[in-house]
Design a protein around this motif. Structure first.
Motif, PDB file in Angstrom:
ATOM      1  N   ALA A  94       0.825  -1.205   0.000  1.00 21.33           N
ATOM      2  CA  ALA A  94       0.000   0.000   0.000  1.00 21.33           C
ATOM      3  C   ALA A  94       0.864   1.262   0.000  1.00 21.33           C
ATOM      4  N   LEU A  95       1.932   1.280   0.795  1.00 16.99           N
ATOM      5  CA  LEU A  95       2.788   2.471   0.854  1.00 16.99           C
ATOM      6  C   LEU A  95       3.572   2.666  -0.436  1.00 16.99           C
ATOM      7  N   VAL A  96       3.986   1.581  -1.074  1.00 18.28           N
ATOM      8  CA  VAL A  96       4.678   1.702  -2.361  1.00 18.28           C
ATOM      9  C   VAL A  96       3.757   2.335  -3.397  1.00 18.28           C
ATOM     10  N   HIS A  97       2.490   1.938  -3.370  1.00 17.00           N
ATOM     11  CA  HIS A  97       1.526   2.539  -4.295  1.00 17.00           C
ATOM     12  C   HIS A  97       1.259   3.996  -3.942  1.00 17.00           C
ATOM     13  N   ARG A  98       1.093   4.316  -2.661  1.00 17.47           N
ATOM     14  CA  ARG A  98       0.846   5.698  -2.248  1.00 17.47           C
ATOM     15  C   ARG A  98       2.039   6.600  -2.573  1.00 17.47           C
ATOM     16  N   ALA A  99       3.248   6.061  -2.530  1.00 19.09           N
ATOM     17  CA  ALA A  99       4.441   6.869  -2.808  1.00 19.09           C
ATOM     18  C   ALA A  99       4.630   7.132  -4.295  1.00 19.09           C
ATOM     19  N   GLY A 100       3.864   6.470  -5.150  1.00 19.87           N
ATOM     20  CA  GLY A 100       3.999   6.691  -6.587  1.00 19.87           C
ATOM     21  C   GLY A 100       5.031   5.820  -7.253  1.00 19.87           C
ATOM     22  N   PHE A 101       5.499   4.774  -6.575  1.00 23.71           N
ATOM     23  CA  PHE A 101       6.466   3.866  -7.181  1.00 23.71           C
ATOM     24  C   PHE A 101       5.789   2.768  -7.998  1.00 23.71           C
ATOM     25  N   ALA A 102       4.471   2.672  -7.909  1.00 21.25           N
ATOM     26  CA  ALA A 102       3.696   1.693  -8.668  1.00 21.25           C
ATOM     27  C   ALA A 102       2.346   2.315  -8.987  1.00 21.25           C
ATOM     28  N   ARG A 132       6.958   0.711   9.969  1.00 21.48           N
ATOM     29  CA  ARG A 132       6.763   1.487  11.182  1.00 21.48           C
ATOM     30  C   ARG A 132       7.097   2.953  10.926  1.00 21.48           C
ATOM     31  N   PRO A 133       6.503   3.878  11.687  1.00 20.22           N
ATOM     32  CA  PRO A 133       6.819   5.302  11.529  1.00 20.22           C
ATOM     33  C   PRO A 133       8.315   5.551  11.718  1.00 20.22           C
ATOM     34  N   GLY A 134       8.876   6.328  10.816  1.00 24.48           N
ATOM     35  CA  GLY A 134      10.307   6.616  10.838  1.00 24.48           C
ATOM     36  C   GLY A 134      11.119   5.784   9.868  1.00 24.48           C
ATOM     37  N   GLN A 135      10.552   4.710   9.358  1.00 26.77           N
ATOM     38  CA  GLN A 135      11.272   3.872   8.411  1.00 26.77           C
ATOM     39  C   GLN A 135      11.152   4.440   6.995  1.00 26.77           C
ATOM     40  N   THR A 136      12.179   4.186   6.189  1.00 28.06           N
ATOM     41  CA  THR A 136      12.267   4.736   4.833  1.00 28.06           C
ATOM     42  C   THR A 136      12.285   3.609   3.820  1.00 28.06           C
ATOM     43  N   ILE A 137      11.412   3.734   2.832  1.00 25.02           N
ATOM     44  CA  ILE A 137      11.368   2.802   1.706  1.00 25.02           C
ATOM     45  C   ILE A 137      12.194   3.399   0.576  1.00 25.02           C
ATOM     46  N   ARG A 138      13.078   2.603   0.009  1.00 24.42           N
ATOM     47  CA  ARG A 138      13.948   3.078  -1.055  1.00 24.42           C
ATOM     48  C   ARG A 138      13.965   2.083  -2.205  1.00 24.42           C
ATOM     49  N   VAL A 139      13.927   2.618  -3.421  1.00 21.80           N
ATOM     50  CA  VAL A 139      14.058   1.761  -4.596  1.00 21.80           C
ATOM     51  C   VAL A 139      15.541   1.411  -4.766  1.00 21.80           C
ATOM     52  N   ARG A 140      15.832   0.166  -4.976  1.00 18.27           N
ATOM     53  CA  ARG A 140      17.227  -0.242  -5.148  1.00 18.27           C
ATOM     54  C   ARG A 140      17.826   0.455  -6.364  1.00 18.27           C
ATOM     55  N   PRO A 141      19.082   0.897  -6.287  1.00 20.34           N
ATOM     56  CA  PRO A 141      19.672   1.709  -7.375  1.00 20.34           C
ATOM     57  C   PRO A 141      19.600   1.048  -8.741  1.00 20.34           C
ATOM     58  N   GLU A 142      19.781  -0.251  -8.814  1.00 25.51           N
ATOM     59  CA  GLU A 142      19.778  -0.914 -10.114  1.00 25.51           C
ATOM     60  C   GLU A 142      18.378  -1.041 -10.704  1.00 25.51           C
ATOM     61  N   ARG A 143      17.326  -0.740  -9.912  1.00 29.18           N
ATOM     62  CA  ARG A 143      15.951  -0.832 -10.397  1.00 29.18           C
ATOM     63  C   ARG A 143      15.319   0.537 -10.666  1.00 29.18           C
ATOM     64  N   GLN A 144      16.034   1.609 -10.376  1.00 30.07           N
ATOM     65  CA  GLN A 144      15.419   2.932 -10.476  1.00 30.07           C
ATOM     66  C   GLN A 144      15.124   3.345 -11.911  1.00 30.07           C
ATOM     67  N   VAL A 167       7.640  11.850   0.479  1.00 31.19           N
ATOM     68  CA  VAL A 167       8.152  11.226  -0.739  1.00 31.19           C
ATOM     69  C   VAL A 167       9.161  12.168  -1.393  1.00 31.19           C
ATOM     70  N   ARG A 168      10.278  11.611  -1.792  1.00 34.66           N
ATOM     71  CA  ARG A 168      11.297  12.337  -2.554  1.00 34.66           C
ATOM     72  C   ARG A 168      11.531  11.575  -3.854  1.00 34.66           C
ATOM     73  N   PRO A 169      10.814  11.951  -4.912  1.00 29.91           N
ATOM     74  CA  PRO A 169      10.933  11.181  -6.167  1.00 29.91           C
ATOM     75  C   PRO A 169      12.334  11.221  -6.758  1.00 29.91           C
ATOM     76  N   GLU A 170      13.047  12.335  -6.593  1.00 29.54           N
ATOM     77  CA  GLU A 170      14.387  12.415  -7.174  1.00 29.54           C
ATOM     78  C   GLU A 170      15.361  11.451  -6.511  1.00 29.54           C
ATOM     79  N   ARG A 171      15.077  11.081  -5.258  1.00 30.39           N
ATOM     80  CA  ARG A 171      15.924  10.115  -4.548  1.00 30.39           C
ATOM     81  C   ARG A 171      15.315   8.719  -4.500  1.00 30.39           C
ATOM     82  N   PHE A 172      14.100   8.582  -5.020  1.00 33.74           N
ATOM     83  CA  PHE A 172      13.394   7.310  -5.003  1.00 33.74           C
ATOM     84  C   PHE A 172      13.232   6.789  -3.578  1.00 33.74           C
ATOM     85  N   THR A 173      12.840   7.678  -2.678  1.00 30.24           N
ATOM     86  CA  THR A 173      12.634   7.301  -1.273  1.00 30.24           C
ATOM     87  C   THR A 173      11.265   7.793  -0.810  1.00 30.24           C
ATOM     88  N   ALA A 174      10.741   7.115   0.189  1.00 31.98           N
ATOM     89  CA  ALA A 174       9.491   7.500   0.835  1.00 31.98           C
ATOM     90  C   ALA A 174       9.609   7.131   2.307  1.00 31.98           C
TER      91      ALA A 174
END
Length: 203
Positions: A94-102, A132-144, A167-174
């Motif tokens: 759900a968070l990956v979808h909300r962040a715009g990565f899918a 959990r609150p405070g955790q960061t989801i990041r797209v792996r560099p080879e998949r960006q 969400v920081r789209p330029e860094r591929f993080t949420a």
């Protein structure tokens, strides 16, 4: 020359067994000759039929997955409806979808299963993982730069992310900054989410 047969003995046949084999048969859950049993969803909490169908459609969940989320929400202290929001909205897919990565939750589920994301640097390939609150989801560099992540990020517009997700789209993080509230989730905003506890009466 001995010939092996594929015919298995009937459970009623008396077959001498080694003591170790008998120990294994005593430990199995089902009788000999019975493969598996009925899979029953955990019981104890329920939603109205209309609410359950809308929640399942919004998060693309199976009945058993929703039942587990309701059971976990009911066992937590506080309002069961708000706890259910956290159980559903803090899922990895759900968070990956909300962040715009899918572009959809189903697409996010496939990306998570294929090791596309990390959480605080650790690999997570389970879509039901609760962030959990405070955790960061990041797209792996080879998949960006690969589709469908690159396609989804290209169509991401600033302001699309919910207030509890940075969400920081330029860094591929949420980053999940805090626990989501029901009124902040479009899928659950208009639902009463009356979580009822099933009372079991003895016969």
């Amino acid at each position: 020359m001995a010939v092996r047969t594929t015919v298995r003995p009937s459970p009623e046949d008396v077959v001498p067994l080694h003591p170790a084999h008998g120990y294994r048969l005593r430990r199995q859950r089902h009788p000999v000759g019975v493969r598996g049993g009925p899979r029953r969803a955990p019981r104890g909490y329920r939603l109205d039929d209309a609410e359950r169908q809308r929640v399942r459609a919004g998060y693309e969940l199976r009945e058993r997955q929703l039942a587990r989320a309701m059971t976990a929400a009911g066992r937590q202290p506080g309002d069961a409806a708000e706890n259910l929001v956290g159980q559903l909205e803090q899922r990895m897919d759900a968070l990956v979808h909300r962040a715009g990565f899918a572009r959809s939750i189903d697409e996010a589920r496939g990306l998570v299963a294929h090791n596309t994301f990390t959480v605080d640097g650790g690999k997570v390939n389970r879509s039901s993982y609760l962030v959990r609150p405070g955790q960061t989801i990041r797209v792996r560099p080879e998949r960006q730069g690969r589709a469908p992540v690159a396609v989804a990020v290209a169509g991401y517009a600033e302001g699309d992310a919910p207030p509890y997700l940075e969400v920081r789209p330029e860094r591929f993080t949420a980053t999940l900054t805090r626990e989501p509230q029901r009124q902040e989730v479009p899928v659950l905003r208009d639902l009463p989410l009356a979580v009822h506890e099933e009372r079991r009466t003895g016969s």
